[in-house]
Design a protein around this motif. Structure first.
Motif, PDB file in Angstrom:
ATOM      1  N   ASP A  31       0.751  -1.190  -0.039  1.00 35.53           N
ATOM      2  CA  ASP A  31       0.026   0.028  -0.086  1.00 35.53           C
ATOM      3  C   ASP A  31       0.736   1.019  -0.072  1.00 35.53           C
ATOM      4  O   ASP A  31       1.861   1.253   0.735  1.00 35.53           O
ATOM      5  N   PRO A  32       0.287   2.381  -0.535  1.00 35.86           N
ATOM      6  CA  PRO A  32       1.159   3.662  -0.339  1.00 35.86           C
ATOM      7  C   PRO A  32       1.158   4.255   0.784  1.00 35.86           C
ATOM      8  O   PRO A  32       2.200   4.886   1.068  1.00 35.86           O
ATOM      9  N   ALA A  33       0.507   3.763   1.875  1.00 41.83           N
ATOM     10  CA  ALA A  33       0.701   4.092   3.234  1.00 41.83           C
ATOM     11  C   ALA A  33       0.188   3.183   4.273  1.00 41.83           C
ATOM     12  O   ALA A  33      -0.869   2.358   4.062  1.00 41.83           O
ATOM     13  N   VAL A  34       1.022   3.253   5.214  1.00 41.96           N
ATOM     14  CA  VAL A  34       0.533   2.618   6.537  1.00 41.96           C
ATOM     15  C   VAL A  34       0.429   3.438   7.549  1.00 41.96           C
ATOM     16  O   VAL A  34       1.302   4.034   7.821  1.00 41.96           O
ATOM     17  N   GLY A  35      -0.994   3.392   8.297  1.00 39.60           N
ATOM     18  CA  GLY A  35      -0.940   4.239   9.295  1.00 39.60           C
ATOM     19  C   GLY A  35      -1.060   3.632  10.748  1.00 39.60           C
ATOM     20  O   GLY A  35      -1.634   2.500  10.780  1.00 39.60           O
ATOM     21  N   TRP A  36      -0.466   4.463  11.816  1.00 41.18           N
ATOM     22  CA  TRP A  36      -0.818   3.820  13.217  1.00 41.18           C
ATOM     23  C   TRP A  36      -1.909   4.854  13.835  1.00 41.18           C
ATOM     24  O   TRP A  36      -1.639   6.155  13.803  1.00 41.18           O
ATOM     25  N   PHE A  37      -2.807   4.440  14.530  1.00 40.15           N
ATOM     26  CA  PHE A  37      -3.747   5.225  15.229  1.00 40.15           C
ATOM     27  C   PHE A  37      -4.027   4.653  16.794  1.00 40.15           C
ATOM     28  O   PHE A  37      -3.670   3.544  16.988  1.00 40.15           O
ATOM     29  N   ARG A  38      -4.645   5.540  17.639  1.00 40.35           N
ATOM     30  CA  ARG A  38      -4.710   4.928  18.881  1.00 40.35           C
ATOM     31  C   ARG A  38      -6.216   5.708  19.334  1.00 40.35           C
ATOM     32  O   ARG A  38      -6.543   6.651  18.878  1.00 40.35           O
ATOM     33  N   GLN A  39      -6.870   4.915  20.385  1.00 45.99           N
ATOM     34  CA  GLN A  39      -7.888   5.410  21.067  1.00 45.99           C
ATOM     35  C   GLN A  39      -7.850   5.253  22.342  1.00 45.99           C
ATOM     36  O   GLN A  39      -8.047   4.045  22.941  1.00 45.99           O
ATOM     37  N   ALA A  40      -8.186   6.078  23.098  1.00 43.67           N
ATOM     38  CA  ALA A  40      -8.153   6.196  24.397  1.00 43.67           C
ATOM     39  C   ALA A  40      -9.816   6.329  24.974  1.00 43.67           C
ATOM     40  O   ALA A  40     -10.473   6.624  24.210  1.00 43.67           O
ATOM     41  N   PRO A  41      -9.879   5.649  26.350  1.00 44.39           N
ATOM     42  CA  PRO A  41     -11.109   5.545  26.602  1.00 44.39           C
ATOM     43  C   PRO A  41     -11.945   6.854  26.369  1.00 44.39           C
ATOM     44  O   PRO A  41     -11.418   8.057  27.093  1.00 44.39           O
ATOM     45  N   GLY A  42     -13.149   7.002  25.963  1.00 47.97           N
ATOM     46  CA  GLY A  42     -13.974   8.251  25.750  1.00 47.97           C
ATOM     47  C   GLY A  42     -13.400   9.249  24.985  1.00 47.97           C
ATOM     48  O   GLY A  42     -13.798  10.264  24.648  1.00 47.97           O
ATOM     49  N   LYS A  43     -12.542   8.706  24.246  1.00 44.28           N
ATOM     50  CA  LYS A  43     -11.877   9.741  23.136  1.00 44.28           C
ATOM     51  C   LYS A  43     -11.992   9.167  21.774  1.00 44.28           C
ATOM     52  O   LYS A  43     -12.045   8.163  21.549  1.00 44.28           O
ATOM     53  N   GLU A  44     -11.863  10.180  20.427  1.00 45.40           N
ATOM     54  CA  GLU A  44     -12.108   9.491  19.292  1.00 45.40           C
ATOM     55  C   GLU A  44     -10.503   8.917  18.964  1.00 45.40           C
ATOM     56  O   GLU A  44      -9.522   9.326  19.528  1.00 45.40           O
ATOM     57  N   ARG A  45     -10.842   8.092  17.950  1.00 48.99           N
ATOM     58  CA  ARG A  45      -9.439   7.641  17.386  1.00 48.99           C
ATOM     59  C   ARG A  45      -8.667   8.580  16.669  1.00 48.99           C
ATOM     60  O   ARG A  45      -9.232   9.276  15.989  1.00 48.99           O
ATOM     61  N   GLU A  46      -7.568   8.636  17.047  1.00 47.38           N
ATOM     62  CA  GLU A  46      -6.319   9.635  16.531  1.00 47.38           C
ATOM     63  C   GLU A  46      -5.496   9.240  15.581  1.00 47.38           C
ATOM     64  O   GLU A  46      -4.893   7.927  16.072  1.00 47.38           O
TER      65      GLU A  46
END
Length: 123
Positions: A31-46
């Motif tokens: 793929d052109p890009a691979v991303g890492w994301f995270r989601q804390a409790p009560g927050k949106e995935r960033e």
């Protein structure tokens, strides 16, 4: 079955390093890009980091810039996230994703997601 397998999460105290890996299963990670994301409790995935197919283009969120690293090994179909100087606010479930047409932290542009792994930073 096509999937991204995320591994390497765990519980650590503030400060030490931790590494995550994201391996493509059932397909080649071209793929052109691979991303890492995270989601804390009560927050949106960033979005926190992404890497382009050439392993040169990299983008980091301000919250992790200077502390996290990202790299990919196309021969192993794997992308790595290195996390240094961990803080309690880094506690979250971490995901990798592919499918975006370019390196971006916008989660809307990613189509295929890994299952997530918990990272807990606590003293």
């Amino acid at each position: 079955q096509l999937q991204l397998v995320v591994s390497g999460g765990g519980s650590v105290q503030p400060g030490p390093s931790l590494g995550l890996s994201c391996k493509a299963s059932g397909f080649r990670l071209t793929d052109p890009a691979v991303g890492w994301f995270r989601q804390a409790p009560g927050k949106e995935r960033e979005g926190i980091a992404c890497v382009g197919s050439n392993n040169v283009t990299r983008l980091f969120a301000e919250t992790v810039k200077g502390r996290f690293t990202i790299s990919r090994d196309n021969d192993k179909d794997t992308v790595y996230l290195g996390m240094n100087s961990l803080k309690s606010e880094d506690t979250a479930v971490y995901y990798c994703a592919t499918g975006a047409p370019w390196c971006t932290l916008d989660r809307i542009l990613y189509a295929t997601w890994g299952q997530g792994t918990q990272v807990t930073v606590s003293s």
